[in-house]
Design a protein around this motif. Structure first.
Motif, short mmCIF file in Angstrom:
data_model
loop_
_atom_site.label_atom_id
_atom_site.label_comp_id
_atom_site.label_asym_id
_atom_site.label_seq_id
_atom_site.Cartn_x
_atom_site.Cartn_y
_atom_site.Cartn_z
N ALA A 123 -19.55 33.77 -23.62
CA ALA A 123 -20.68 33.43 -22.76
C ALA A 123 -20.76 31.92 -22.52
O ALA A 123 -21.06 31.47 -21.40
CB ALA A 123 -21.98 33.92 -23.38
N ALA A 124 -20.48 31.14 -23.57
CA ALA A 124 -20.53 29.68 -23.43
C ALA A 124 -19.47 29.18 -22.45
O ALA A 124 -19.76 28.36 -21.56
CB ALA A 124 -20.34 29.02 -24.80
N ILE A 125 -18.24 29.67 -22.61
CA ILE A 125 -17.16 29.26 -21.70
C ILE A 125 -17.43 29.75 -20.29
O ILE A 125 -17.24 29.02 -19.31
CB ILE A 125 -15.80 29.80 -22.21
N GLY A 126 -17.88 30.99 -20.17
CA GLY A 126 -18.18 31.53 -18.85
C GLY A 126 -19.27 30.76 -18.13
O GLY A 126 -19.20 30.51 -16.93
N ALA A 127 -20.30 30.37 -18.89
CA ALA A 127 -21.40 29.61 -18.30
C ALA A 127 -20.93 28.25 -17.81
O ALA A 127 -21.28 27.80 -16.71
CB ALA A 127 -22.52 29.43 -19.33
N LEU A 128 -20.10 27.59 -18.62
CA LEU A 128 -19.62 26.25 -18.26
C LEU A 128 -18.70 26.31 -17.04
O LEU A 128 -18.94 25.61 -16.04
CB LEU A 128 -18.87 25.64 -19.45
N ILE A 129 -17.66 27.12 -17.11
CA ILE A 129 -16.69 27.17 -16.01
C ILE A 129 -17.31 27.80 -14.77
O ILE A 129 -17.07 27.35 -13.64
CB ILE A 129 -15.44 27.94 -16.44
N GLY A 130 -18.14 28.83 -14.96
CA GLY A 130 -18.79 29.46 -13.81
C GLY A 130 -19.69 28.50 -13.07
O GLY A 130 -19.71 28.48 -11.83
N ALA A 131 -20.42 27.68 -13.82
CA ALA A 131 -21.32 26.71 -13.19
C ALA A 131 -20.53 25.69 -12.37
O ALA A 131 -20.91 25.36 -11.24
CB ALA A 131 -22.14 26.00 -14.26
#
Length: 213
Positions: free
Chosen positions: A168-176
């Protein structure tokens, strides 16, 4: 008695010369390709034109790249390994926010120091986000990249972050970052402007992940 060491030294020197020549040819193909992509468009540029601009044969082109797509993503593996290394290099007691800040800083620094110039980097960003074939490959690479980074983050925070939290942390960062760049993309955007958008999105995402620290 000295012939063998001299011969080995000569062979080593020749190998180094060949490797430098290969690197120069590879770089010439990359630069020629991005110049033509910017001038003519991605689909309109042929492999033969790229090879001619780099002053090599089409056959030589295929010794370095399998397709035009490969030119666009020529440094993907290198950038991924750098990012994994940043996460794996977590200092004792370093927080999640601290690691992600280092990841963003290192990625930005690497982008600024990359072999492509700022104009070429902006061309690449635009092409990946607008060309259907590049979008498809970019999405595939993005998924693999996020999975690798999530696993690396989970390992670095063993016993502190679950796999779900790391993902979730990686997805939030890269997705943003990706969504912000796409939403703010215009043909006249410079590389520095695109980078500023990415940085701002990353700052917002990282600040929101403090609850996992």
């Amino acid at each position: 008695m000295d012939a063998t060491p001299q011969s080995m030294q000569y062979s080593s020197g020749m190998a180094g010369l060949r490797e430098r020549k290969k690197q120069r040819t590879r770089q010439a193909l990359i630069e020629a390709a991005f110049r033509l992509f910017d001038e003519k468009g991605f689909e309109e540029t042929t492999l033969a034109e790229i090879a001619a601009q780099a002053e090599v044969s089409t056959r030589t082109f295929f010794s370095y790249f399998a397709s035009k797509d490969d030119l666009i993503f020529h440094d993907s593996d290198q950038r991924l390994e750098l990012a994994v290394g940043v996460i794996a290099g977590r200092a004792p007691g370093e927080s999640l926010v601290g690691v992600l800040h280092r990841l963003v800083d290192t990625s930005v620094e690497n982008t600024l120091n990359q072999t492509l110039g700022k104009k070429e980097a902006a061309v690449r960003t635009r092409l990946i986000l607008t060309e259907p074939s590049l979008q498809a490959r970019g999405l595939h690479l993005l998924f693999d990249t996020q999975l690798r980074l999530a696993r690396a983050l989970h390992e670095s925070f063993a016993g502190e972050l679950t796999m779900v939290e790391a993902a979730a942390a990686i997805g939030a960062l890269i997705g943003a970052v990706k969504l912000a760049v796409v939403a703010d993309l215009r043909p006249d955007r410079t590389f520095d402007e695109i980078l500023d958008t990415a940085r701002r999105a990353a700052e917002i995402a990282v600040s929101g992940l403090g609850s996992l620290s």
